[in-house]
Design a protein around this motif. Structure first.
Motif, PDB file in Angstrom:
ATOM      1  N   CYS A 162       0.738  -1.189  -0.072  1.00 30.65           N
ATOM      2  CA  CYS A 162       0.193   0.186  -0.089  1.00 30.65           C
ATOM      3  C   CYS A 162       0.800   1.383  -0.079  1.00 30.65           C
ATOM      4  O   CYS A 162       0.428   2.236  -0.531  1.00 30.65           O
ATOM      5  N   ASP A 163       2.029   1.444   0.736  1.00 27.56           N
ATOM      6  CA  ASP A 163       2.778   2.535   0.691  1.00 27.56           C
ATOM      7  C   ASP A 163       3.447   2.896  -0.838  1.00 27.56           C
ATOM      8  O   ASP A 163       4.105   3.869  -0.725  1.00 27.56           O
ATOM      9  N   ARG A 164       3.523   2.044  -1.654  1.00 24.62           N
ATOM     10  CA  ARG A 164       4.049   2.332  -2.870  1.00 24.62           C
ATOM     11  C   ARG A 164       3.478   1.874  -4.043  1.00 24.62           C
ATOM     12  O   ARG A 164       3.671   2.371  -5.158  1.00 24.62           O
ATOM     13  N   VAL A 165       2.460   0.864  -4.083  1.00 22.54           N
ATOM     14  CA  VAL A 165       1.736   0.459  -5.482  1.00 22.54           C
ATOM     15  C   VAL A 165       0.690   1.626  -5.747  1.00 22.54           C
ATOM     16  O   VAL A 165      -0.130   2.205  -4.982  1.00 22.54           O
ATOM     17  N   THR A 166       0.614   1.887  -7.045  1.00 24.05           N
ATOM     18  CA  THR A 166      -0.114   2.816  -7.761  1.00 24.05           C
ATOM     19  C   THR A 166      -1.322   2.129  -8.624  1.00 24.05           C
ATOM     20  O   THR A 166      -2.442   2.581  -8.479  1.00 24.05           O
ATOM     21  N   GLU A 167      -1.007   0.952  -9.057  1.00 26.07           N
ATOM     22  CA  GLU A 167      -2.094   0.288  -9.578  1.00 26.07           C
ATOM     23  C   GLU A 167      -2.026  -1.368  -9.501  1.00 26.07           C
ATOM     24  O   GLU A 167      -0.843  -2.085  -9.429  1.00 26.07           O
ATOM     25  N   THR A 188      -4.431   3.398   4.445  1.00 24.25           N
ATOM     26  CA  THR A 188      -5.141   4.487   3.700  1.00 24.25           C
ATOM     27  C   THR A 188      -4.670   4.216   2.374  1.00 24.25           C
ATOM     28  O   THR A 188      -5.330   5.054   1.348  1.00 24.25           O
ATOM     29  N   CYS A 189      -3.548   3.534   2.001  1.00 18.85           N
ATOM     30  CA  CYS A 189      -2.914   3.131   0.563  1.00 18.85           C
ATOM     31  C   CYS A 189      -3.145   4.483  -0.084  1.00 18.85           C
ATOM     32  O   CYS A 189      -3.587   4.609  -1.082  1.00 18.85           O
ATOM     33  N   ASP A 190      -2.368   5.473   0.102  1.00 21.77           N
ATOM     34  CA  ASP A 190      -2.400   6.822  -0.414  1.00 21.77           C
ATOM     35  C   ASP A 190      -2.147   6.886  -1.922  1.00 21.77           C
ATOM     36  O   ASP A 190      -2.534   7.815  -2.806  1.00 21.77           O
ATOM     37  N   ARG A 191      -1.166   5.968  -2.200  1.00 20.09           N
ATOM     38  CA  ARG A 191      -0.751   5.832  -3.723  1.00 20.09           C
ATOM     39  C   ARG A 191      -1.595   5.094  -4.773  1.00 20.09           C
ATOM     40  O   ARG A 191      -1.111   5.205  -5.892  1.00 20.09           O
ATOM     41  N   LEU A 192      -2.360   4.334  -4.083  1.00 17.20           N
ATOM     42  CA  LEU A 192      -3.158   3.342  -4.732  1.00 17.20           C
ATOM     43  C   LEU A 192      -4.176   4.290  -5.583  1.00 17.20           C
ATOM     44  O   LEU A 192      -5.045   4.982  -5.104  1.00 17.20           O
ATOM     45  N   PHE A 206     -19.506  -5.977   0.764  1.00 21.22           N
ATOM     46  CA  PHE A 206     -18.609  -4.924   0.087  1.00 21.22           C
ATOM     47  C   PHE A 206     -17.504  -4.857   1.024  1.00 21.22           C
ATOM     48  O   PHE A 206     -17.768  -4.350   2.273  1.00 21.22           O
ATOM     49  N   PRO A 207     -16.487  -4.725   0.509  1.00 23.21           N
ATOM     50  CA  PRO A 207     -15.002  -4.352   1.446  1.00 23.21           C
ATOM     51  C   PRO A 207     -15.106  -2.876   1.841  1.00 23.21           C
ATOM     52  O   PRO A 207     -14.492  -2.014   1.011  1.00 23.21           O
ATOM     53  N   ALA A 208     -15.395  -2.532   2.824  1.00 26.96           N
ATOM     54  CA  ALA A 208     -15.847  -1.234   3.383  1.00 26.96           C
ATOM     55  C   ALA A 208     -14.268  -0.523   3.513  1.00 26.96           C
ATOM     56  O   ALA A 208     -14.335   0.687   3.378  1.00 26.96           O
ATOM     57  N   PHE A 209     -13.209  -1.386   3.833  1.00 23.74           N
ATOM     58  CA  PHE A 209     -12.132  -0.757   4.222  1.00 23.74           C
ATOM     59  C   PHE A 209     -11.719   0.300   2.852  1.00 23.74           C
ATOM     60  O   PHE A 209     -10.600   1.152   3.018  1.00 23.74           O
ATOM     61  N   LEU A 210     -12.103  -0.183   1.704  1.00 22.48           N
ATOM     62  CA  LEU A 210     -11.567   0.439   0.375  1.00 22.48           C
ATOM     63  C   LEU A 210     -12.016   1.853   0.495  1.00 22.48           C
ATOM     64  O   LEU A 210     -11.501   2.965  -0.198  1.00 22.48           O
ATOM     65  N   THR A 211     -13.113   2.244   1.172  1.00 22.43           N
ATOM     66  CA  THR A 211     -13.481   3.363   1.238  1.00 22.43           C
ATOM     67  C   THR A 211     -12.377   4.607   2.083  1.00 22.43           C
ATOM     68  O   THR A 211     -12.724   5.598   1.987  1.00 22.43           O
ATOM     69  N   ALA A 212     -11.695   3.999   2.730  1.00 20.75           N
ATOM     70  CA  ALA A 212     -10.596   4.470   3.385  1.00 20.75           C
ATOM     71  C   ALA A 212      -9.287   4.900   2.650  1.00 20.75           C
ATOM     72  O   ALA A 212      -8.425   5.470   2.966  1.00 20.75           O
ATOM     73  N   PHE A 213      -9.409   4.310   1.453  1.00 21.38           N
ATOM     74  CA  PHE A 213      -8.287   4.671   0.237  1.00 21.38           C
ATOM     75  C   PHE A 213      -8.146   5.770  -0.351  1.00 21.38           C
ATOM     76  O   PHE A 213      -9.018   6.219  -1.172  1.00 21.38           O
ATOM     77  N   GLY A 215      -6.442   7.797  -2.058  1.00 17.21           N
ATOM     78  CA  GLY A 215      -5.908   8.121  -3.356  1.00 17.21           C
ATOM     79  C   GLY A 215      -6.517   7.422  -4.502  1.00 17.21           C
ATOM     80  O   GLY A 215      -6.549   7.671  -5.818  1.00 17.21           O
ATOM     81  N   LEU A 216      -7.592   6.688  -3.966  1.00 16.36           N
ATOM     82  CA  LEU A 216      -8.223   5.838  -5.026  1.00 16.36           C
ATOM     83  C   LEU A 216      -8.874   6.694  -6.287  1.00 16.36           C
ATOM     84  O   LEU A 216     -10.006   7.248  -5.856  1.00 16.36           O
ATOM     85  N   GLN A 217      -8.936   6.438  -7.386  1.00 17.90           N
ATOM     86  CA  GLN A 217      -9.625   6.965  -8.429  1.00 17.90           C
ATOM     87  C   GLN A 217     -10.400   6.073  -9.505  1.00 17.90           C
ATOM     88  O   GLN A 217     -11.384   6.601 -10.037  1.00 17.90           O
ATOM     89  N   ARG A 218      -9.856   4.742  -9.400  1.00 17.02           N
ATOM     90  CA  ARG A 218     -10.740   4.013 -10.381  1.00 17.02           C
ATOM     91  C   ARG A 218     -11.013   2.561  -9.657  1.00 17.02           C
ATOM     92  O   ARG A 218      -9.799   1.843  -9.001  1.00 17.02           O
ATOM     93  N   LEU A 219     -12.136   2.175  -9.345  1.00 17.89           N
ATOM     94  CA  LEU A 219     -12.388   1.053  -8.575  1.00 17.89           C
ATOM     95  C   LEU A 219     -13.389   0.164  -9.463  1.00 17.89           C
ATOM     96  O   LEU A 219     -14.471   0.470  -9.950  1.00 17.89           O
ATOM     97  N   ASP A 220     -12.990  -1.131  -9.675  1.00 19.64           N
ATOM     98  CA  ASP A 220     -13.746  -2.171 -10.314  1.00 19.64           C
ATOM     99  C   ASP A 220     -13.972  -3.358  -9.721  1.00 19.64           C
ATOM    100  O   ASP A 220     -13.008  -4.189  -9.179  1.00 19.64           O
ATOM    101  N   LEU A 221     -15.188  -3.527  -9.172  1.00 11.87           N
ATOM    102  CA  LEU A 221     -15.501  -4.673  -8.274  1.00 11.87           C
ATOM    103  C   LEU A 221     -16.590  -5.523  -9.020  1.00 11.87           C
ATOM    104  O   LEU A 221     -17.089  -6.529  -8.634  1.00 11.87           O
ATOM    105  N   GLY A 222     -16.907  -5.385 -10.491  1.00 14.86           N
ATOM    106  CA  GLY A 222     -18.178  -5.853 -10.976  1.00 14.86           C
ATOM    107  C   GLY A 222     -17.729  -7.403 -11.527  1.00 14.86           C
ATOM    108  O   GLY A 222     -16.601  -7.736 -11.135  1.00 14.86           O
ATOM    109  N   ALA A 223     -19.021  -7.847 -11.653  1.00 16.65           N
ATOM    110  CA  ALA A 223     -18.911  -9.372 -12.124  1.00 16.65           C
ATOM    111  C   ALA A 223     -18.217 -10.147 -10.827  1.00 16.65           C
ATOM    112  O   ALA A 223     -17.653 -11.051 -11.434  1.00 16.65           O
ATOM    113  N   ASN A 224     -18.513  -9.990  -9.725  1.00 18.90           N
ATOM    114  CA  ASN A 224     -18.151 -10.798  -8.604  1.00 18.90           C
ATOM    115  C   ASN A 224     -19.424 -11.295  -7.948  1.00 18.90           C
ATOM    116  O   ASN A 224     -20.756 -11.362  -8.607  1.00 18.90           O
ATOM    117  N   ARG A 225     -19.544 -11.857  -6.472  1.00 19.51           N
ATOM    118  CA  ARG A 225     -20.520 -12.471  -5.885  1.00 19.51           C
ATOM    119  C   ARG A 225     -20.780 -11.604  -4.618  1.00 19.51           C
ATOM    120  O   ARG A 225     -21.147 -12.158  -3.521  1.00 19.51           O
TER     121      ARG A 225
END
Length: 689
Positions: A162-167, A188-192, A206-213, A215-225
């Motif tokens: 999280c501290d370095r990954v952007t995609e 918070t995964c600021d760089r992702l 829904f993985p609610a922890f993602l809402t704390a990220f 820096g997140l600009q594009r989120l795709d959780l489609g076509a799962n269960r």
């Protein structure tokens, strides 16, 4: 032979393998990573990873010096230097092998490279789990494993990046279980910026922890269960303009969407395909037991009725005159046409129907049954469901195109009638209009269109093979190709919005182009006239030629979104000058059919110059840079149209808007090239040849 010679030969063969071990990254690649990635079968790309090949020729790898500077392999001396593999100062910084037919597993040792910054292994056949050691890679900032066969749970250690990954892209695998939360609190995964977990088998809520990220600009959780409610915090990310793209479609989410989504940039496409109970803007309004009170309902009804009365009283006076003048004519024409279409299903006892019925539409009023049946025909094309004729009218009025539907391929007359009416009423400057429809006594059916030479289809202009020699074909500059694309897009937008249905068979062979490069779409909705077996043959051809959307398994499922996918392929075909094909068909050369989206993805990951991707004729005609000419935007738009998930594709109205905004810069918006009065055959049928 000298008795020592075999030993010396073996020693000589072994010596090159010994030298690379002085570089720990090279040794790790050869002993751990290469065997794991290639699996049971040798791989052509990985075969270059050997001590007898200079390090700079090892496919898909990039290196750097200890101070972080990229090691340049473009020098002639470097590309021939065998000793580089034993240089302990060189560090592996990137592995890029997308679509390389890798069939093994992800090696845990990827986490052991000290300087490895990016791993791009998308569109392969890698299987097995995502190793937890991958999360311990000290420098990894980009990870793309989309389009493989990875399974099992996603390890929690992935968030150690999280501290370095952007995609982080894991789209299109078979990962299961809940999306794991980070081990540490308040992560918070600021760089992702990009997180793509779509098209897997993730379950739970829904993985609610993602809402704390943050820096997140594009989120795709489609076509799962995934299931349960969508959290308010996600809508907060949308209203704060943090999220630029969101896809949670085709899960099992339920309940009411947070109200903040009503004012966000996201449309219903981001939420389609969930539990029917999911409601709220931008989806349908929620209906609850504790809705409006009876007084509130009564007030609303009274208000609406009063408004309707006022509006009606104002508009009726204006409309009455127009209705009286035009209504009788329109109703009479429609009624006569409908009666003729429906009566064509009968045996026809009167003399006037002894040879069948000809139903004419706008622009074909001058055609008579005798003229059509007596026209001299010449076969110009054959399809699975019809034979196409160029027919010369005996009166000398010109030529028409006749499509004779094959016996047994068409539905009965009663089923065809409403479809023919819809096709016949569709009118747009970029559509080939249906001028007439003939139903014979024995069930034969003819579709009558304006005639356009087969050599003037987009397929023939791009790839040749028609009646016009290559030397005689006009140059297809980017300005002309852009105009063709914009015309096709406008026609599709009209069909989707104005007619409410899909084209169904968009391909370059169904785009006719006149001398002024006005594009017109042919074969609109013809598949609706066909019996299921004949319609599926059309679908099979679309699949083989690369125009079929991934989710389209039956022609009954044709939609605006499947048209958008086909248009994306068409736009790539215009930009690249290559014939498309399905991914299973293969092919990479310019003269062969190609999986165009995959070629672009590889080019992006390999950081190829844009000029290497585009058709040479496009590049040759540029006066400024490709970016200034709108080519970069067009390429991005085409890839967006070809998104694997239907909900992620733009609407054709949006496509038209973007193409309008990316006109070639050397053309004024009012340029004659885009003049609406340039159409060569506005007068209708017949055209002269």
């Amino acid at each position: 032979m000298h008795p020592c010679l075999p030993f010396l030969l073996c020693l000589a063969a072994a010596l090159p393998m010994a030298s690379p071990t002085s570089n720990p990254d090279v040794a790790l690649l050869l002993t751990k990573v290469k065997p794991a990635l290639q699996g049971q079968r040798p791989n052509a790309q990985l075969a270059t990873w050997n001590a007898s090949t200079p390090l700079c020729l090892w496919r898909g790898l990039r290196w750097a010096t200890p101070d972080g500077r990229p090691f340049r392999c473009d020098a002639a001396a470097s590309s021939r230097n065998l000793s580089l593999a034993s240089d302990p100062a060189l560090l592996l910084v990137s592995i890029r092998l997308p679509a390389a037919a890798l069939a093994g597993r992800l090696p845990p040792d990827l986490g052991a490279f000290s300087a490895l910054d990016s791993v791009y292994l998308a569109a392969n056949a890698l299987s097995g789990p995502v190793p937890l050691e991958l999360g311990n890679a000290p420098s990894l900032s980009a990870l793309d494993l989309a389009g493989n066969r990875l399974d099992g749970d996603l390890p929690t250690s992935i968030w150690n990046l999280c501290d370095r990954v952007t995609e982080l892209r894991l789209h299109g695998n078979a990962l299961t279980g809940a999306v794991p939360a980070p081990a540490g609190p308040n992560t918070t995964c600021d760089r992702l910026r990009v997180l793509d977990l779509g098209a897997n088998r993730f379950s739970s809520g829904f993985p609610a922890f993602l809402t704390a990220f943050r820096g997140l600009q594009r989120l795709d959780l489609g076509a799962n269960r995934l299931e349960g409610p969508i959290p308010e915090a996600l809508a907060g990310m949308a209203t704060q303009q943090q999220l630029q793209a969101l896809n949670v479609s085709y899960n099992n989410f339920s309940g009411q969407l947070p109200p903040a989504f009503a004012g966000s940039r996201f449309t219903a496409d981001s939420f389609l395909g969930n539990d029917p109970s999911l409601c709220g803007p931008p989806l349908r309004q929620c209906v609850t037991a504790s809705g409006l009170s009876s007084r509130g309902v009564a007030g609303m009804v009274i208000g609406l009725m009063a408004g309707a009365v006022v509006l009606a009283s104002v508009s009726i006076g204006w409309a009455q005159g127009r209705w009286r003048r035009d209504g009788r004519i329109r109703r009479r024409d429609d009624a006569e046409r409908d009666e003729m279409l429906e009566s064509s299903a009968d045996d026809g006892q009167d003399a006037s129907s002894s040879e069948g019925r000809l139903v004419v539409f706008e622009g074909g009023e001058h055609l008579t049954l005798e003229e059509v049946l007596n026209a001299t025909g010449q076969v110009v094309d054959k399809a699975s469901y019809c034979t196409v004729y160029k027919a010369k009218l005996a009166s000398g009025g010109g030529s028409i195109e006749l499509r004779l539907l094959r016996e047994g391929s068409c539905k009965d007359a009663a089923s065809c009638a409403p479809v023919v009416r819809r096709i016949g009423r569709a009118r747009h400057d970029n559509l080939v209009p249906l001028r007439a429809f003939y139903q014979g006594r024995r069930g034969e059916k003819l579709l009558v269109y304006d005639y356009f030479p087969r050599s003037r289809t987009l397929q023939e202009l791009l790839h040749g093979g028609g009646g016009e020699p290559a030397a005689g074909r006009p140059a297809l500059t980017w300005a002309r190709r852009h105009k063709i694309a914009l015309g096709a897009a406008r026609a599709l937008a009209y069909l989707h919005a104005g007619q409410g249905e899909a084209h169904g068979n968009l391909r370059s062979s169904n785009v006719v182009v006149d001398d002024l490069f006005v594009a017109r779409l042919a074969e609109y909705a013809v598949d609706r006239l066909l019996v299921p077996a004949a319609a599926e043959a059309v679908l099979a051809a679309a699949k083989a030629d690369g125009y079929k959307a991934p989710e389209l398994h039956s022609m009954k499922k044709c939609s605006a979104r499947t048209d958008v996918y086909a248009f994306g392929i068409l736009l790539l075909e215009l930009l690249m000058g290559r014939k498309p094909s399905s991914s299973s068909a293969g092919g990479t050369g310019n003269g062969r059919a190609t999986d165009l989206p995959s070629v672009v993805k590889v080019a992006v990951l390999e950081e190829m110059a844009l000029e290497e991707v585009l058709d040479a004729e496009v590049v040759k005609g540029l006066r400024v840079s490709p970016a200034e000419e709108g080519l970069v935007q067009a390429l991005k738009l085409a890839m967006g149209c070809c998104a694997p998930v239907a909900a992620a594709r733009p609407s054709m109205a949006e496509v038209v808007r973007q193409l309008e905004e990316s006109r070639p810069k050397n053309l004024h918006p009012r340029s004659a090239l885009y003049s609406p009065t340039e159409s060569r055959s506005d007068a209708g049928t017949p055209t002269t040849t």
